[in-house]
Design a protein around this motif. Structure first.
Motif, PDB file in Angstrom:
ATOM      1  N   PHE A 213      43.694  -0.756 -53.697  1.00 26.20           N
ATOM      2  CA  PHE A 213      42.932  -0.229 -54.827  1.00 26.20           C
ATOM      3  C   PHE A 213      43.113  -1.116 -56.046  1.00 26.20           C
ATOM      4  O   PHE A 213      44.143  -1.770 -56.218  1.00 26.20           O
ATOM      5  CB  PHE A 213      43.306   1.229 -55.144  1.00 26.20           C
ATOM      6  CG  PHE A 213      44.718   1.444 -55.638  1.00 26.20           C
ATOM      7  CD1 PHE A 213      44.998   1.529 -57.003  1.00 26.20           C
ATOM      8  CD2 PHE A 213      45.759   1.593 -54.742  1.00 26.20           C
ATOM      9  CE1 PHE A 213      46.295   1.741 -57.454  1.00 26.20           C
ATOM     10  CE2 PHE A 213      47.058   1.811 -55.171  1.00 26.20           C
ATOM     11  CZ  PHE A 213      47.325   1.885 -56.544  1.00 26.20           C
ATOM     12  N   ASP A 214      42.077  -1.161 -56.865  1.00 22.81           N
ATOM     13  CA  ASP A 214      42.097  -1.873 -58.140  1.00 22.81           C
ATOM     14  C   ASP A 214      42.113  -0.855 -59.266  1.00 22.81           C
ATOM     15  O   ASP A 214      41.523   0.224 -59.152  1.00 22.81           O
ATOM     16  CB  ASP A 214      40.851  -2.757 -58.300  1.00 22.81           C
ATOM     17  CG  ASP A 214      40.765  -3.845 -57.245  1.00 22.81           C
ATOM     18  OD1 ASP A 214      41.825  -4.268 -56.753  1.00 22.81           O
ATOM     19  OD2 ASP A 214      39.633  -4.250 -56.932  1.00 22.81           O
TER      20      ASP A 214
ATOM     21  N   LEU B 164      39.632   3.006 -64.424  1.00 23.26           N
ATOM     22  CA  LEU B 164      38.854   3.195 -63.203  1.00 23.26           C
ATOM     23  C   LEU B 164      39.671   2.747 -62.002  1.00 23.26           C
ATOM     24  O   LEU B 164      40.146   1.611 -61.960  1.00 23.26           O
ATOM     25  CB  LEU B 164      37.550   2.397 -63.281  1.00 23.26           C
ATOM     26  CG  LEU B 164      36.715   2.317 -61.994  1.00 23.26           C
ATOM     27  CD1 LEU B 164      36.233   3.692 -61.571  1.00 23.26           C
ATOM     28  CD2 LEU B 164      35.523   1.372 -62.198  1.00 23.26           C
TER      29      LEU B 164
ATOM     30  N   ASN C 212      39.396   1.861 -58.132  1.00 24.31           N
ATOM     31  CA  ASN C 212      38.514   1.544 -57.012  1.00 24.31           C
ATOM     32  C   ASN C 212      39.342   1.550 -55.741  1.00 24.31           C
ATOM     33  O   ASN C 212      40.176   0.662 -55.537  1.00 24.31           O
ATOM     34  CB  ASN C 212      37.860   0.170 -57.195  1.00 24.31           C
ATOM     35  CG  ASN C 212      36.756   0.181 -58.225  1.00 24.31           C
ATOM     36  OD1 ASN C 212      36.002   1.141 -58.317  1.00 24.31           O
ATOM     37  ND2 ASN C 212      36.647  -0.878 -59.000  1.00 24.31           N
TER      38      ASN C 212
ATOM     39  N   ILE D 156      39.660   1.024 -51.862  1.00 19.09           N
ATOM     40  CA  ILE D 156      38.901   0.125 -50.984  1.00 19.09           C
ATOM     41  C   ILE D 156      39.375   0.209 -49.534  1.00 19.09           C
ATOM     42  O   ILE D 156      40.574   0.246 -49.255  1.00 19.09           O
ATOM     43  CB  ILE D 156      39.053  -1.325 -51.480  1.00 19.09           C
ATOM     44  CG1 ILE D 156      38.612  -1.441 -52.942  1.00 19.09           C
ATOM     45  CG2 ILE D 156      38.276  -2.289 -50.591  1.00 19.09           C
ATOM     46  CD1 ILE D 156      39.113  -2.690 -53.625  1.00 19.09           C
TER      47      ILE D 156
ATOM     48  N   ASN E 124      33.296   9.427 -57.811  1.00 18.45           N
ATOM     49  CA  ASN E 124      32.002   8.799 -57.511  1.00 18.45           C
ATOM     50  C   ASN E 124      31.469   7.981 -58.680  1.00 18.45           C
ATOM     51  O   ASN E 124      30.283   8.036 -59.022  1.00 18.45           O
ATOM     52  CB  ASN E 124      30.977   9.866 -57.090  1.00 18.45           C
ATOM     53  CG  ASN E 124      31.459  10.732 -55.956  1.00 18.45           C
ATOM     54  OD1 ASN E 124      31.895  10.232 -54.921  1.00 18.45           O
ATOM     55  ND2 ASN E 124      31.419  12.051 -56.147  1.00 18.45           N
TER      56      ASN E 124
ATOM     57  N   GLY F 258      30.785   4.279 -59.748  1.00 20.19           N
ATOM     58  CA  GLY F 258      30.707   2.902 -59.255  1.00 20.19           C
ATOM     59  C   GLY F 258      31.034   2.767 -57.783  1.00 20.19           C
ATOM     60  O   GLY F 258      31.551   1.726 -57.356  1.00 20.19           O
ATOM     61  N   ASN F 259      30.748   3.796 -56.981  1.00 22.41           N
ATOM     62  CA  ASN F 259      30.997   3.699 -55.540  1.00 22.41           C
ATOM     63  C   ASN F 259      30.242   2.524 -54.929  1.00 22.41           C
ATOM     64  O   ASN F 259      29.150   2.175 -55.377  1.00 22.41           O
ATOM     65  CB  ASN F 259      30.538   4.977 -54.822  1.00 22.41           C
ATOM     66  CG  ASN F 259      31.394   6.184 -55.151  1.00 22.41           C
ATOM     67  OD1 ASN F 259      32.454   6.065 -55.758  1.00 22.41           O
ATOM     68  ND2 ASN F 259      30.928   7.356 -54.739  1.00 22.41           N
TER      69      ASN F 259
ATOM     70  N   LYS G 193      33.571  -0.517 -47.905  1.00 19.77           N
ATOM     71  CA  LYS G 193      33.103   0.355 -48.982  1.00 19.77           C
ATOM     72  C   LYS G 193      34.264   0.754 -49.893  1.00 19.77           C
ATOM     73  O   LYS G 193      35.428   0.526 -49.579  1.00 19.77           O
ATOM     74  CB  LYS G 193      32.425   1.599 -48.385  1.00 19.77           C
ATOM     75  CG  LYS G 193      31.230   1.254 -47.504  1.00 19.77           C
ATOM     76  CD  LYS G 193      30.562   2.476 -46.929  1.00 19.77           C
ATOM     77  CE  LYS G 193      29.365   2.093 -46.065  1.00 19.77           C
ATOM     78  NZ  LYS G 193      28.671   3.285 -45.502  1.00 19.77           N
ATOM     79  N   SER G 194      33.921   1.354 -51.030  1.00 16.57           N
ATOM     80  CA  SER G 194      34.969   1.753 -51.965  1.00 16.57           C
ATOM     81  C   SER G 194      34.546   2.989 -52.748  1.00 16.57           C
ATOM     82  O   SER G 194      33.362   3.220 -52.995  1.00 16.57           O
ATOM     83  CB  SER G 194      35.311   0.609 -52.936  1.00 16.57           C
ATOM     84  OG  SER G 194      34.204   0.320 -53.776  1.00 16.57           O
TER      85      SER G 194
ATOM     86  N   GLY H  28      35.103   5.110 -56.359  1.00 16.35           N
ATOM     87  CA  GLY H  28      35.539   4.959 -57.741  1.00 16.35           C
ATOM     88  C   GLY H  28      35.902   6.294 -58.361  1.00 16.35           C
ATOM     89  O   GLY H  28      35.142   7.254 -58.274  1.00 16.35           O
TER      90      GLY H  28
ATOM     91  N   THR I   1      37.536   7.805 -62.097  1.00 15.29           N
ATOM     92  CA  THR I   1      37.977   7.485 -63.456  1.00 15.29           C
ATOM     93  C   THR I   1      38.822   8.618 -64.021  1.00 15.29           C
ATOM     94  O   THR I   1      38.662   9.787 -63.672  1.00 15.29           O
ATOM     95  CB  THR I   1      36.789   7.255 -64.406  1.00 15.29           C
ATOM     96  OG1 THR I   1      36.009   8.450 -64.496  1.00 15.29           O
ATOM     97  CG2 THR I   1      35.932   6.108 -63.931  1.00 15.29           C
TER      98      THR I   1
END
Length: 238
Positions: A69-70, A79, A81, A83, A112, A114-115, A159-160, A162, A164
């Motif tokens: 994850f980022d 946020l 992400n 992954i 959800n 920036g998915n 896929k990823s 998102g 927040t």
């Protein structure tokens, strides 16, 4: 022999100064444009990995490196992400649940954002138990894929998801590195229909994206190189 009167001759050498200046301006504008775009898009971000749960189930141990994850700084929010990079040995596996052991660093959750891919998760503040959680993992936020049958809406390969939160980026990164803040994953559809869980590693390496000063320094070097090259070409043309 009578001396000949020499007539003065004026020779004009045309230097392609205008062309040199025009090319230089175009080059500078190009570099400035790249630097500007980079400065806008280079929000600080850090990358983290997951680890296997000691003493837990083992069907997914070989695939732990497929998940990461980022964390991206968005000013007053961060946020995440999450992954799934996939693995040819288990192409159908997907993330079905993401849990956060927060300890007060995060608030105002929203999923959800920036998915990447057809993904849909629901959830928020909750105390769902991470399967095989152990290790003192206490859930504060839980997100589960929406029903759809099979692996639909889950985080499949490539896929990823998102998510927040309101939070301070520097504090969140510090907490992730110390283990005060942890993420948990429940992965399904492993070989033979098995599932497994992972917890973010407190020893994860982080990678910060370039800051604005670094970008501007690179642009300055670019200006110098372009000017020298253009000037050399102009001199050869004289």
């Amino acid at each position: 022999m009578k001396g000949k009167n020499l007539l003065p001759v004026n020779i004009k050498i045309k230097v392609s100064t205008m062309k040199f200046q025009l090319n230089l301006v175009k080059s500078i504008l190009a570099v400035v444009g790249v630097a500007a775009v980079s400065a806008v898009s280079a929000a600080p971000a850090s990358a983290f990995s997951f680890g296997n749960i000691v003493g837990g189930d083992t069907p997914g141990d070989a695939y732990v490196n497929s998940f990461s994850f980022d964390v991206i700084d968005q000013g007053s929010s961060v946020l995440f992400n999450i992954i799934n990079s996939g693995d040819a040995a288990s192409p159908s596996m997907f993330i079905g649940k993401v849990l956060f052991d927060d300890n007060g660093y995060l608030s105002n959750a929203m999923a959800n954002v920036g998915n990447v891919g057809d993904i849909s998760f629901s959830g928020g503040a909750g105390n769902d138990q991470l399967p095989q959680g152990g290790n003192g993992f206490t859930t504060d936020y839980a997100f589960t894929r929406d029903n759809g049958g099979g692996n639909k809406w889950g985080v499949q390969a490539g896929k990823s998801l998102g998510v927040t939160f309101t939070g301070n980026y520097a504090n969140v990164i510090s907490a992730l590195n110390s283990g005060a803040l942890k993420l948990g994953l429940h992965v399904q559809a492993l070989p033979n229909g098995a599932s497994d869980s992972y917890i973010s590693s407190s020893t994860s390496n982080t990678q910060d994206t370039p800051e604005l000063l670094t970008i501007l320094a690179a642009a300055a070097v670019g200006f110098g190189t372009i000017f020298k090259k253009q000037r050399t070409q102009a001199q050869k043309a004289e």
